[in-house]
Enzyme design. Structure first.
Site, PDB file in Angstrom:
ATOM      1  N   LYS A   1      -3.378  -2.162   7.557  1.00  0.00           N
ATOM      2  CA  LYS A   1      -1.857  -0.936   8.096  1.00  0.00           C
ATOM      3  C   LYS A   1      -1.025  -1.528   9.012  1.00  0.00           C
ATOM      4  O   LYS A   1      -1.034  -1.745  10.186  1.00  0.00           O
ATOM      5  CB  LYS A   1      -3.334   0.083   8.311  1.00  0.00           C
ATOM      6  CG  LYS A   1      -3.979   0.874   7.669  1.00  0.00           C
ATOM      7  CD  LYS A   1      -3.283   1.466   6.757  1.00  0.00           C
ATOM      8  CE  LYS A   1      -4.863   2.964   7.154  1.00  0.00           C
ATOM      9  NZ  LYS A   1      -4.340   3.915   6.811  1.00  0.00           N
TER      10      LYS A   1
ATOM     11  N   LYS B   1       0.682  -1.241  -0.018  1.00  0.00           N
ATOM     12  CA  LYS B   1      -0.534  -0.379  -0.080  1.00  0.00           C
ATOM     13  C   LYS B   1       1.361   1.318  -0.268  1.00  0.00           C
ATOM     14  O   LYS B   1       1.185   1.948   0.822  1.00  0.00           O
ATOM     15  CB  LYS B   1      -0.552   0.349   1.345  1.00  0.00           C
ATOM     16  CG  LYS B   1      -1.608   1.321   0.881  1.00  0.00           C
ATOM     17  CD  LYS B   1      -3.154   1.097   2.013  1.00  0.00           C
ATOM     18  CE  LYS B   1      -4.320   1.830   2.426  1.00  0.00           C
ATOM     19  NZ  LYS B   1      -3.941   3.604   2.729  1.00  0.00           N
TER      20      LYS B   1
HETATM   21  S1  IVH Z   1      -6.068  -0.285  -4.145  1.00  0.00           S
HETATM   22  C1  IVH Z   1     -11.239   0.039  -4.544  1.00  0.00           C
HETATM   23  N1  IVH Z   1      -4.096  -1.115  -4.571  1.00  0.00           N
HETATM   24  O1  IVH Z   1      -4.374   3.216  -0.375  1.00  0.00           O
HETATM   25  C2  IVH Z   1     -10.444  -0.150  -3.701  1.00  0.00           C
HETATM   26  N2  IVH Z   1      -4.778   0.859  -3.494  1.00  0.00           N
HETATM   27  O2  IVH Z   1      -6.367   3.699   1.961  1.00  0.00           O
HETATM   28  C3  IVH Z   1      -8.419   0.915  -4.752  1.00  0.00           C
HETATM   29  N3  IVH Z   1      -3.401   2.582  -2.370  1.00  0.00           N
HETATM   30  O3  IVH Z   1      -7.121   5.313  -2.002  1.00  0.00           O
HETATM   31  C4  IVH Z   1      -7.651   0.868  -3.688  1.00  0.00           C
HETATM   32  N4  IVH Z   1      -1.760   1.628  -2.877  1.00  0.00           N
HETATM   33  O4  IVH Z   1      -5.332   5.538  -2.618  1.00  0.00           O
HETATM   34  C5  IVH Z   1      -5.181   0.197  -4.044  1.00  0.00           C
HETATM   35  N5  IVH Z   1      -1.430  -1.043  -4.110  1.00  0.00           N
HETATM   36  C6  IVH Z   1      -2.729  -0.479  -3.139  1.00  0.00           C
HETATM   37  C7  IVH Z   1      -3.094   1.072  -3.444  1.00  0.00           C
HETATM   38  C8  IVH Z   1      -3.871   1.950  -2.684  1.00  0.00           C
HETATM   39  C9  IVH Z   1      -2.335   2.829  -2.058  1.00  0.00           C
HETATM   40  C10 IVH Z   1      -4.051   3.529  -1.610  1.00  0.00           C
HETATM   41  C11 IVH Z   1      -5.374   4.482  -2.826  1.00  0.00           C
HETATM   42  C12 IVH Z   1      -6.116   4.641  -1.712  1.00  0.00           C
HETATM   43  C13 IVH Z   1      -5.630   4.258  -0.617  1.00  0.00           C
HETATM   44  C14 IVH Z   1      -7.257   3.840   0.559  1.00  0.00           C
END
Ligand code: IVH
Length: 673
Positions: free
Chosen positions: A312, A118
């Site tokens: 997290k 993430k």
């Molecule tokens: S999937 C519909 N994959 O985390 C869900 N999000 O806390 C799509 N993020 O708004 C998100 N790395 O900005 C996804 N490998 C990853 C990610 C990721 C960072 C961020 C993204 C999202 C936020 C949610």
């Protein structure tokens, strides 16, 4: 040879393809295939062709990455599908609960997942039509975001055209981020030109994407990681979609799976331990159901999809007492609040202070004095205050009031319009500002006056010996004698080093003045466009702003600096004492003691740094060569000089000299450490 537009178009096509291929190898495969110099040559050829044939300039040309487009206000656009956020999990048990929930919704489902790092960046959505990048949008409120297409074009590894066969239309989502090393570099640069630092790479990324001038964005070295694609005809398994993304030219976030939840737990624990070794910040792992048709069946709540969850990582935290806030004053008068804490152990070190960045941050945290706070250390080295524990706050505690006066000189603080934070306007007499400016003036990349460190400058300041830059040039060994703590030869050495700095060329003098927003590169550009400081003085603000890469903010800062009466008087004083304030002096290069001769240094010298020696050669008209060749006139030989170099020089008949021979040629000694 005259190039026909047809031939030019064909060559442009070829160059774009070739550069895109190199970008792909560099960013996606991490296997650079040509040296940087060769890459730059291709880019330069392309740029030249586009200048000659502006009609052939293409939107997917890598030259577009330098930016240039200005967006006054970003148009707001609706997302085709809302950009949702994610539910969070903090324990493995919460992940298992997530899986049980999925099975309640879809009892017959065979659940496999992918897990991805993430990335702690800024989410964006990108649109490609027939493979061409046409629009990029921020997340905004999830329903609508800002169209930041021009700024996104400058993101180095974001494909402007997709590779291979691509669907007619693709939406790609992912995270814009900044490498930690680029972030640190950026903050250092900001400090140098008097801008407040960013808190962390994510903040710096978000701030950069909102800049109006895309050429400024280009300098921020942003990057993009893809983690999601939507298009017709994509496979059902998301791990395969990630392969598509890679083949189209995207850098895809580190992905694990498809696998069972148990296996993913291993991935989570592994990265929790290793995350600090990554060159960018992550704040967890995202776990997603791998089958896209199953995702559709599971659906979303208003806030988040049901088929994904974010695990997290908890940064290490500690609870401690905040007993005071001190305010530091920088070279440009910018005030940084610092939290003074009851010492506490955190991530292996003892923490007693934390940066609070600016007063807005104090307000956001609603800090009181005294207070009980949680401090944390995540990727960053400097700990930060995350929040207060109001329930443990002593009853007599008072909210922290904004600082009204400068802690160093007592002047009333001001807040610049449109900027966070406060500054001390007592530019001329506030001690840390004066000393900070002098420190910048003597620093290595500016006047390079060694032996004048911060401590000595402070001493000289306290004795009333220096206030302005020109005061330095009026120092004599007599004035410096009798200062306690000075070694015997110190006064002479200081005076000599100060006097030597008069040979520093005009662009560096311009940088040394410490004009806000004028870093090394900007000073160089200004000196190229205006060959003397008078020429710069006589230019209008608009004329300065027209210089390539300068722009209105820097122009305003330069103009008001030079047109301040006292500043200008000081510049005239600097000229009187003999500093280089125009390129004209460079025209005399042929009269300098080393003019026209080529030098190379090999080995080390006990009391002279290599940088100093090279600038000594250049300042005295010599050319610093890149290697031993028959064109080399002198090889300056120090301790442990490379035997291969010496042998080659001997064969070619290059003259080998010592440092003192060189000093004799110049007629004055080089600065010692
Ligand atoms: S999937 C519909 N994959 O985390 C869900 N999000 O806390 C799509 N993020 O708004 C998100 N790395 O900005 C996804 N490998 C990853 C990610 C990721 C960072 C961020 C993204 C999202 C936020 C949610």
């Amino acid at each position: 040879m005259e190039l026909t537009p047809e031939a030019a178009a064909a060559r442009i096509e070829q160059l774009i393809r070739e550069i895109q291929e190199h970008d792909y190898r560099y960013y996606v495969l991490a296997q650079p295939s040509i040296p940087d110099s060769e890459y730059d040559r291709l880019l330069a050829e392309l740029r030249k062709l586009e200048e000659r044939f502006p009609a052939l300039r293409r939107l997917d040309s890598p030259t577009q990455r330098v930016g240039g487009a200005i967006t006054k206000e970003f148009p707001v656009v609706l997302h085709r599908h809302p950009m949702l956020s994610l539910d969070n999990a903090y324990t493995i048990e919460e992940l298992r609960e997530f899986e049980r929930r999925l099975l309640r919704l879809q009892p017959d489902a065979v659940l496999t997942y992918i897990a991805q790092l993430k990335i702690d960046g800024v989410a964006v959505s990108l649109h490609y039509e027939e493979g061409l990048f046409v629009q990029g949008v921020t997340r905004g409120d999830g329903v609508q975001g800002d169209d930041i297409t021009n700024n996104l074009r400058t993101v180095r590894n974001l494909p402007l055209r997709l590779r291979g066969t691509v669907p007619a239309y693709v939406e790609v989502r992912g995270e814009v981020y900044m490498l930690r090393s680029d972030f640190e570099h950026l903050n250092k640069e900001r400090e140098e030109i008097g801008d407040p630092p960013f808190m962390n790479p994510r903040n710096a990324t978000a701030g950069s994407l909102k800049l109006q001038d895309s050429s400024e964005v280009a300098k921020r070295r942003l990057r993009f990681f893809a983690y999601f694609a939507e298009a017709q005809g994509l496979p059902d398994a998301d791990d395969e979609v990630m392969q598509y993304l890679r083949s189209w030219g995207f850098e895809v976030v580190q992905t694990h799976g498809p696998s069972s939840l148990t296996e993913i737990e291993g991935f989570i624990l592994q990265w929790e331990k290793q995350k600090d070794a990554l060159p960018y910040d992550i704040d967890g792992v995202v776990i997603k159901v791998n089958s896209r048709s199953l995702r559709t069946k599971l659906g979303s709540t208003a806030k988040a999809p049901r088929w994904a969850i974010a695990y997290k990582y908890q940064p290490e935290q500690a609870v401690t007492e905040l007993y005071s806030i001190t305010y530091q004053v920088g070279r440009t008068g910018y005030i940084t609040p610092v939290a003074e804490l009851q010492p506490v152990r955190l991530a292996g070190t003892k923490v007693k202070r934390a940066s609070l960045y600016n007063y807005d941050e104090i307000q956001r945290l609603n800090l009181h004095l005294p207070d009980v706070v949680i401090v944390e250390k995540s990727g960053e080295i400097i700990p930060k205050v995350v929040r207060t524990l109001p329930e443990r706050r002593p009853p007599h505690a008072q909210p922290v009031k904004p600082p009204s006066h400068c802690p160093e000189c007592g002047a009333s603080l001001l807040q610049a319009p449109g900027e966070v934070g406060r500054y001390c306007p007592n530019y001329k007499h506030c001690p840390p500002q004066v000393i900070g400016r002098l420190e910048h003036f003597v620093s290595r990349k500016a006047m390079n006056i060694q032996s004048l460190g911060e401590k000595i400058l402070r001493k000289l300041y306290q004795r009333g010996l220096i206030r302005t830059f020109s005061d330095l040039y009026k120092l004599t060994p007599e004035k410096l004698s009798g200062i306690e703590g000075f070694a015997e030869k110190m006064p002479q050495k200081i005076v000599q080093n100060v006097q030597s700095s008069k040979a520093v060329p005009y662009p560096r003098v311009l940088y040394a003045l410490g004009i806000r927003h004028v870093g090394e590169a900007v000073a160089q550009k200004l000196a190229e466009a205006f060959t003397s400081i008078e020429a710069l003085y006589n230019a209008t603000e608009a004329e300065i702003a027209q210089v390539y890469t300068i722009g209105p903010i820097i122009a305003q800062s330069v103009y008001s600096y030079l047109h301040d009466e006292e500043n200008w008087r000081e510049i005239e004083e600097l000229r009187r004492v003999g500093l280089q304030l125009s390129h004209k002096s460079l025209m005399r290069l042929d009269n300098l003691p080393l003019s026209g001769k080529r030098f190379l240094v090999s080995g080390t010298f006990p009391s002279v740094s290599r940088d100093t020696l090279i600038s000594y050669i250049q300042e005295n008209g010599g050319i610093y060569a890149s290697g031993v060749s028959k064109n080399l006139d002198y090889l300056v030989v120090g301790e442990d000089a490379g035997p291969a170099k010496l042998e080659k020089a001997r064969k070619l008949g290059v003259r080998m000299i010592s440092l003192s021979d060189l000093e004799a040629m110049v007629g004055r000694p080089v600065q010692r450490l």
